[in-house]
Design a protein around this motif. Structure first.
Motif, PDB file in Angstrom:
ATOM      1  N   MET A 100      12.602   7.949  12.002  1.00 17.77           N
ATOM      2  CA  MET A 100      12.957   6.566  12.308  1.00 17.77           C
ATOM      3  C   MET A 100      14.183   6.502  13.208  1.00 17.77           C
ATOM      4  SD  MET A 100      12.328   4.833   8.562  1.00 17.77           S
ATOM      5  CE  MET A 100      12.435   3.128   9.102  1.00 17.77           C
ATOM      6  N   ALA A 101      15.164   7.361  12.935  1.00 18.36           N
ATOM      7  CA  ALA A 101      16.390   7.384  13.744  1.00 18.36           C
ATOM      8  C   ALA A 101      16.085   7.715  15.200  1.00 18.36           C
ATOM      9  CB  ALA A 101      17.369   8.402  13.164  1.00 18.36           C
ATOM     10  N   ALA A 102      15.116   8.600  15.416  1.00 16.38           N
ATOM     11  CA  ALA A 102      14.777   9.039  16.766  1.00 16.38           C
ATOM     12  C   ALA A 102      14.234   7.906  17.630  1.00 16.38           C
ATOM     13  CB  ALA A 102      13.772  10.179  16.709  1.00 16.38           C
ATOM     14  N   GLU A 154      15.721   2.393   4.577  1.00 21.19           N
ATOM     15  CA  GLU A 154      15.402   3.785   4.255  1.00 21.19           C
ATOM     16  C   GLU A 154      16.659   4.652   4.214  1.00 21.19           C
ATOM     17  OE1 GLU A 154      12.595   5.037   3.185  1.00 21.19           O
ATOM     18  OE2 GLU A 154      11.744   3.018   3.281  1.00 21.19           O
ATOM     19  N   LEU A 155      17.601   4.382   5.112  1.00 17.66           N
ATOM     20  CA  LEU A 155      18.860   5.137   5.120  1.00 17.66           C
ATOM     21  C   LEU A 155      19.617   4.904   3.821  1.00 17.66           C
ATOM     22  CD1 LEU A 155      20.947   6.869   6.724  1.00 17.66           C
ATOM     23  CD2 LEU A 155      21.938   4.698   7.501  1.00 17.66           C
ATOM     24  N   ASN A 156      19.749   3.662   3.415  1.00 17.67           N
ATOM     25  CA  ASN A 156      20.451   3.347   2.169  1.00 17.67           C
ATOM     26  C   ASN A 156      19.797   4.042   0.981  1.00 17.67           C
ATOM     27  OD1 ASN A 156      22.170   1.664   3.602  1.00 17.67           O
ATOM     28  ND2 ASN A 156      21.139  -0.220   2.995  1.00 17.67           N
ATOM     29  N   ARG A 157      18.484   3.995   0.934  1.00 17.25           N
ATOM     30  CA  ARG A 157      17.741   4.601  -0.176  1.00 17.25           C
ATOM     31  C   ARG A 157      17.944   6.113  -0.211  1.00 17.25           C
ATOM     32  NH1 ARG A 157      12.070   2.736   0.570  1.00 17.25           N
ATOM     33  NH2 ARG A 157      12.924   0.785  -0.275  1.00 17.25           N
ATOM     34  N   TRP A 158      17.888   6.716   0.960  1.00 15.32           N
ATOM     35  CA  TRP A 158      18.041   8.175   1.049  1.00 15.32           C
ATOM     36  C   TRP A 158      19.457   8.608   0.655  1.00 15.32           C
ATOM     37  CZ3 TRP A 158      20.014  10.899   5.841  1.00 15.32           C
ATOM     38  CH2 TRP A 158      19.995  12.282   5.670  1.00 15.32           C
ATOM     39  N   LEU A 159      20.477   7.918   1.184  1.00 15.66           N
ATOM     40  CA  LEU A 159      21.850   8.303   0.877  1.00 15.66           C
ATOM     41  C   LEU A 159      22.171   8.104  -0.602  1.00 15.66           C
ATOM     42  CD1 LEU A 159      23.781   6.968   3.997  1.00 15.66           C
ATOM     43  CD2 LEU A 159      22.789   9.232   3.599  1.00 15.66           C
ATOM     44  N   GLU A 160      21.612   7.077  -1.197  1.00 15.44           N
ATOM     45  CA  GLU A 160      21.820   6.867  -2.631  1.00 15.44           C
ATOM     46  C   GLU A 160      21.203   8.012  -3.436  1.00 15.44           C
ATOM     47  OE1 GLU A 160      21.517   3.288  -5.907  1.00 15.44           O
ATOM     48  OE2 GLU A 160      20.393   3.128  -4.041  1.00 15.44           O
ATOM     49  N   LYS A 161      20.046   8.445  -3.015  1.00 13.52           N
ATOM     50  CA  LYS A 161      19.387   9.572  -3.690  1.00 13.52           C
ATOM     51  C   LYS A 161      20.215  10.845  -3.551  1.00 13.52           C
ATOM     52  CE  LYS A 161      15.151  12.351  -3.572  1.00 13.52           C
ATOM     53  NZ  LYS A 161      13.887  12.626  -2.847  1.00 13.52           N
ATOM     54  N   VAL A 162      20.753  11.086  -2.376  1.00  7.24           N
ATOM     55  CA  VAL A 162      21.579  12.281  -2.139  1.00  7.24           C
ATOM     56  C   VAL A 162      22.799  12.270  -3.046  1.00  7.24           C
ATOM     57  CG1 VAL A 162      23.097  13.389  -0.460  1.00  7.24           C
ATOM     58  CG2 VAL A 162      20.805  12.662   0.234  1.00  7.24           C
ATOM     59  N   ARG A 163      23.455  11.125  -3.182  1.00  3.36           N
ATOM     60  CA  ARG A 163      24.641  11.038  -4.037  1.00  3.36           C
ATOM     61  C   ARG A 163      24.293  11.329  -5.501  1.00  3.36           C
ATOM     62  NH1 ARG A 163      25.130   6.172  -1.017  1.00  3.36           N
ATOM     63  NH2 ARG A 163      26.570   6.428   0.744  1.00  3.36           N
TER      64      ARG A 163
END
Length: 202
Positions: free
Chosen positions: A99-101, A190-199
């Motif tokens: 998505m970022a790309a 999607e970014l928010n969801r992913w970063l929350e999962k990483v934390r």
């Protein structure tokens, strides 16, 4: 802004001299987990909303930092950097990286503060929980030297006043086409969801 901003300012500076207050304010704002929340992009309401939810991106973080540094009697400037999300050297999750790309140019904001007779860059964007992914987290700042910039900039725009900066770049954000706005909104989710999962995995 509102009472929560004044309350946090007292909590973060009470009993500290100016030099330590500069660093403590930076660390407290940096440690707010990075989330893109559209309502928090506004100058007048964003910082208070970020503090209430303990979530925020570069805009409310640096608007808040600017206000607090000015309350300490320091001069500040607001720096905006066009950048591409795809250019960040981080360990992207597949879907988020794809998505970022495809995203158009975005606009990052940081701050400089006039401290120890020079302008010093202070970028509190990424919280400590994102360091393991390769984000440019500023984990140890002395208040005297430039931090790392959170993005790879294409250009730089500097404003002396937060309101001037806010008004100019609000116009730029409104210039996105509808497909670009939708792509940025989906990416933010999607970014928010992913970063929350990483934390949570730490």
């Amino acid at each position: 802004m509102n009472d929560i901003v004044a309350s946090r300012y007292r909590d973060w500076t009470e009993g500290l001299d100016k030099e330590r207050s500069v660093v403590n304010i930076f660390e407290k704002i940096r440690d707010i987990p990075y989330y893109v929340i559209a309502e928090h992009l506004e100058l007048e309401t964003g910082p208070a909303g970020m503090l209430r939810e303990n979530k925020g991106s570069c805009y409310p973080k640096h608007y808040l930092m600017g206000k607090m540094y000015q309350d300490l009697g320091l001069r500040v400037r607001y720096h905006t950097y066009p950048f591409y999300w795809k250019d960040l050297d981080i360990d992207w999750a597949d879907v988020v990286g794809e998505m970022a790309a495809a995203l158009p140019v975005a606009y990052h904001m940081a701050l400089s503060v006039y401290n120890h007779d020079r302008w010093v860059l202070a970028d509190a964007t990424w919280d400590l929980g994102l360091e393991k992914l390769g984000f440019a987290v500023n984990s140890d700042w002395d208040g005297r030297n430039d931090t790392r910039l959170a993005v790879k900039p294409l250009d730089e725009f500097v404003h002396e006043e937060a309101a001037e900066r806010h008004d100019e770049f609000k116009v730029k954000l409104e210039e996105y086409s509808l497909p670009e706005k939708l792509a940025l909104a989906r990416f933010s989710i999607e970014l928010n969801r992913w970063l929350e999962k990483v934390r949570k995995e730490q």
